[in-house]
Structure formats: structure tokens, C-alpha cells
Scaffold this motif. Structure first.
Motif, PDB file in Angstrom:
ATOM      1  N   TYR A  42     -18.547 108.632 -17.952  1.00 25.00           N
ATOM      2  CA  TYR A  42     -18.890 107.211 -17.856  1.00 25.00           C
ATOM      3  C   TYR A  42     -18.647 106.697 -16.437  1.00 25.00           C
ATOM      4  O   TYR A  42     -19.471 105.960 -15.886  1.00 25.00           O
ATOM      5  N   ILE A  43     -17.535 107.094 -15.839  1.00 24.10           N
ATOM      6  CA  ILE A  43     -17.223 106.652 -14.479  1.00 24.10           C
ATOM      7  C   ILE A  43     -18.235 107.225 -13.491  1.00 24.10           C
ATOM      8  O   ILE A  43     -18.684 106.532 -12.571  1.00 24.10           O
ATOM      9  N   ALA A  44     -18.627 108.468 -13.674  1.00 21.68           N
ATOM     10  CA  ALA A  44     -19.634 109.077 -12.791  1.00 21.68           C
ATOM     11  C   ALA A  44     -20.962 108.336 -12.898  1.00 21.68           C
ATOM     12  O   ALA A  44     -21.647 108.130 -11.885  1.00 21.68           O
ATOM     13  N   ALA A  45     -21.346 107.925 -14.102  1.00 19.62           N
ATOM     14  CA  ALA A  45     -22.600 107.165 -14.273  1.00 19.62           C
ATOM     15  C   ALA A  45     -22.502 105.822 -13.564  1.00 19.62           C
ATOM     16  O   ALA A  45     -23.466 105.387 -12.910  1.00 19.62           O
ATOM     17  N   MET A  46     -21.350 105.164 -13.667  1.00 18.58           N
ATOM     18  CA  MET A  46     -21.177 103.879 -12.991  1.00 18.58           C
ATOM     19  C   MET A  46     -21.274 104.040 -11.476  1.00 18.58           C
ATOM     20  O   MET A  46     -21.948 103.261 -10.797  1.00 18.58           O
ATOM     21  N   LYS A  47     -20.612 105.066 -10.935  1.00 18.14           N
ATOM     22  CA  LYS A  47     -20.660 105.302  -9.485  1.00 18.14           C
ATOM     23  C   LYS A  47     -22.071 105.644  -9.025  1.00 18.14           C
ATOM     24  O   LYS A  47     -22.521 105.165  -7.974  1.00 18.14           O
ATOM     25  N   ALA A  94     -20.005  97.498 -11.401  1.00 16.05           N
ATOM     26  CA  ALA A  94     -20.543  98.185 -12.575  1.00 16.05           C
ATOM     27  C   ALA A  94     -19.451  98.242 -13.632  1.00 16.05           C
ATOM     28  O   ALA A  94     -18.292  98.519 -13.327  1.00 16.05           O
ATOM     29  N   THR A  95     -19.838  97.970 -14.867  1.00 21.38           N
ATOM     30  CA  THR A  95     -18.933  98.116 -16.001  1.00 21.38           C
ATOM     31  C   THR A  95     -19.637  98.979 -17.043  1.00 21.38           C
ATOM     32  O   THR A  95     -20.847  99.138 -17.007  1.00 21.38           O
ATOM     33  N   ASN A 101     -12.186  96.600 -19.716  1.00 21.84           N
ATOM     34  CA  ASN A 101     -11.194  96.309 -18.667  1.00 21.84           C
ATOM     35  C   ASN A 101     -11.191  97.349 -17.556  1.00 21.84           C
ATOM     36  O   ASN A 101     -10.157  97.595 -16.931  1.00 21.84           O
ATOM     37  N   PHE A 102     -12.316  97.973 -17.301  1.00 24.11           N
ATOM     38  CA  PHE A 102     -12.441  98.958 -16.225  1.00 24.11           C
ATOM     39  C   PHE A 102     -13.757  98.688 -15.518  1.00 24.11           C
ATOM     40  O   PHE A 102     -14.786  98.482 -16.162  1.00 24.11           O
ATOM     41  N   SER A 103     -13.733  98.689 -14.183  1.00 23.40           N
ATOM     42  CA  SER A 103     -14.966  98.462 -13.431  1.00 23.40           C
ATOM     43  C   SER A 103     -14.915  99.222 -12.117  1.00 23.40           C
ATOM     44  O   SER A 103     -13.849  99.612 -11.646  1.00 23.40           O
ATOM     45  N   CYS A 104     -16.086  99.400 -11.540  1.00 21.20           N
ATOM     46  CA  CYS A 104     -16.221  99.994 -10.211  1.00 21.20           C
ATOM     47  C   CYS A 104     -16.940  98.975  -9.332  1.00 21.20           C
ATOM     48  O   CYS A 104     -17.822  98.258  -9.809  1.00 21.20           O
ATOM     49  N   ALA A 105     -16.579  98.926  -8.056  1.00 16.52           N
ATOM     50  CA  ALA A 105     -17.180  97.961  -7.139  1.00 16.52           C
ATOM     51  C   ALA A 105     -17.489  98.631  -5.807  1.00 16.52           C
ATOM     52  O   ALA A 105     -16.842  99.598  -5.409  1.00 16.52           O
ATOM     53  N   ILE A 106     -18.490  98.081  -5.145  1.00 13.22           N
ATOM     54  CA  ILE A 106     -18.888  98.546  -3.812  1.00 13.22           C
ATOM     55  C   ILE A 106     -19.416  97.326  -3.069  1.00 13.22           C
ATOM     56  O   ILE A 106     -19.889  96.376  -3.690  1.00 13.22           O
ATOM     57  N   SER A 107     -19.316  97.350  -1.749  1.00 12.40           N
ATOM     58  CA  SER A 107     -19.811  96.207  -0.977  1.00 12.40           C
ATOM     59  C   SER A 107     -20.538  96.690   0.266  1.00 12.40           C
ATOM     60  O   SER A 107     -20.565  97.877   0.568  1.00 12.40           O
ATOM     61  N   ALA A 112     -24.808 102.383   2.162  1.00 13.47           N
ATOM     62  CA  ALA A 112     -25.210 103.124   0.967  1.00 13.47           C
ATOM     63  C   ALA A 112     -24.379 104.376   0.742  1.00 13.47           C
ATOM     64  O   ALA A 112     -24.388 104.932  -0.347  1.00 13.47           O
ATOM     65  N   ASN A 113     -23.642 104.841   1.748  1.00 11.83           N
ATOM     66  CA  ASN A 113     -22.852 106.059   1.593  1.00 11.83           C
ATOM     67  C   ASN A 113     -21.384 105.791   1.243  1.00 11.83           C
ATOM     68  O   ASN A 113     -20.601 106.713   1.140  1.00 11.83           O
ATOM     69  N   ALA A 114     -21.016 104.525   1.059  1.00  9.80           N
ATOM     70  CA  ALA A 114     -19.633 104.193   0.727  1.00  9.80           C
ATOM     71  C   ALA A 114     -19.297 104.664  -0.679  1.00  9.80           C
ATOM     72  O   ALA A 114     -20.155 104.766  -1.537  1.00  9.80           O
ATOM     73  N   GLU A 115     -18.024 104.943  -0.897  1.00 13.55           N
ATOM     74  CA  GLU A 115     -17.557 105.380  -2.212  1.00 13.55           C
ATOM     75  C   GLU A 115     -17.120 104.159  -3.017  1.00 13.55           C
ATOM     76  O   GLU A 115     -16.290 103.380  -2.554  1.00 13.55           O
ATOM     77  N   PRO A 116     -17.649 103.965  -4.214  1.00  7.10           N
ATOM     78  CA  PRO A 116     -17.210 102.834  -5.036  1.00  7.10           C
ATOM     79  C   PRO A 116     -15.740 102.953  -5.407  1.00  7.10           C
ATOM     80  O   PRO A 116     -15.239 104.058  -5.620  1.00  7.10           O
ATOM     81  N   LEU A 117     -15.073 101.824  -5.472  1.00  3.78           N
ATOM     82  CA  LEU A 117     -13.677 101.783  -5.877  1.00  3.78           C
ATOM     83  C   LEU A 117     -13.609 101.401  -7.344  1.00  3.78           C
ATOM     84  O   LEU A 117     -14.176 100.400  -7.750  1.00  3.78           O
ATOM     85  N   CYS A 118     -12.919 102.209  -8.137  1.00  2.00           N
ATOM     86  CA  CYS A 118     -12.839 101.976  -9.574  1.00  2.00           C
ATOM     87  C   CYS A 118     -11.404 101.649  -9.966  1.00  2.00           C
ATOM     88  O   CYS A 118     -10.462 102.224  -9.442  1.00  2.00           O
ATOM     89  N   GLN A 119     -11.279 100.723 -10.897  1.00  2.00           N
ATOM     90  CA  GLN A 119      -9.959 100.357 -11.420  1.00  2.00           C
ATOM     91  C   GLN A 119     -10.065  99.792 -12.810  1.00  2.00           C
ATOM     92  O   GLN A 119     -11.007  99.241 -13.213  1.00  2.00           O
TER      93      GLN A 119
END
Length: 119
Positions: A42-47, A94-95, A101-107, A112-119
């Protein structure tokens, strides 16, 4: 043949209980591993969806010089994407329905090559 010296047939209750306990321990380990692999998927799909959204945002910026008015694409199964774009920057999250209560974010800071941060 004497009853006391007759060969024993079958298993004792203790032997059967030992086998049941061993099987229960193995099943518990297998279930926990399976649950963890689903969470990682699930986390890989969100990223992955966030990387695709970042690519769309950067492509749009190169052609229109703005991140505003970008509509996020539909995410993978269960993934919900949100995008907030301005003239000069953007943030995306992305949720997943299966991970409350878990999400990934990018800015826009890393492109486009940044790694999303998940928490």
C-alpha cells in the motif's frame, strides 16, 4: 500376546497438543508477515502515485509556468491523492483506505525525483 507388551498404536494427547501448538506458532508468524507485506505494498502504491503526480506537476510547470489548477489523476486502487498548487510551488499528499491515520507527502522543493515522506 500380553496386553501390557502390545505395540502402541496412534498418538498420545501430549503429542497431538505439541503438534497443534507448533502449527499455531507457524500460522501466527505467517499471518504477521503477510500483513506487513500488504502494508508495504500500500505504501509503495502511494509513493508511486505521488511520483506520477510530481511528474505531471513539473511537466505542466515547464509548459505553463504555473502549478495552479492541476487536477490530480485518480490514484491506484484505494489511494486518494490531493494536490495544492500555486504559481510557484505545490504540495501533494496520498492516503490509502486500508491505512487510516497514515499518509505520504511530497512537495515542489525536490522536483519529480524527490522521495515522498510517509508517516
Amino acid at each position: 500376546m500380553n496386553r501390557c507388551t502390545a505395540p502402541r498404536r496412534g498418538f498420545t494427547i501430549i503429542e497431538l497438543l505439541a503438534v497443534v501448538v507448533i502449527l499455531a506458532v507457524l500460522a501466527t508468524l505467517a499471518i504477521s508477515k503477510f500483513g506487513d507485506s500488504k502494508r508495504r505494498a500500500y505504501i509503495a502504491a502511494m509513493k508511486s502515485d505521488l511520483h506520477n503526480l510530481a511528474l505531471i506537476a513539473e511537466t505542466r510547470f515547464s509548459s505553463e509556468n504555473s502549478y495552479a489548477n492541476i487536477t490530480p489523476p485518480q490514484g491506484s486502487a484505494g489511494v486518494i491523492l490531493t494536490f495544492n498548487g500555486t504559481q510557484n510551488g505545490w504540495t501533494a499528499t496520498a492516503t490509502h483506505n486500508a491505512l487510516p491515520n497514515f499518509s505520504c507527502a511530497i512537495s515542489s522543493g525536490g522536483g519529480a525525483n524527490a522521495e515522498p515522506l510517509c508517516q
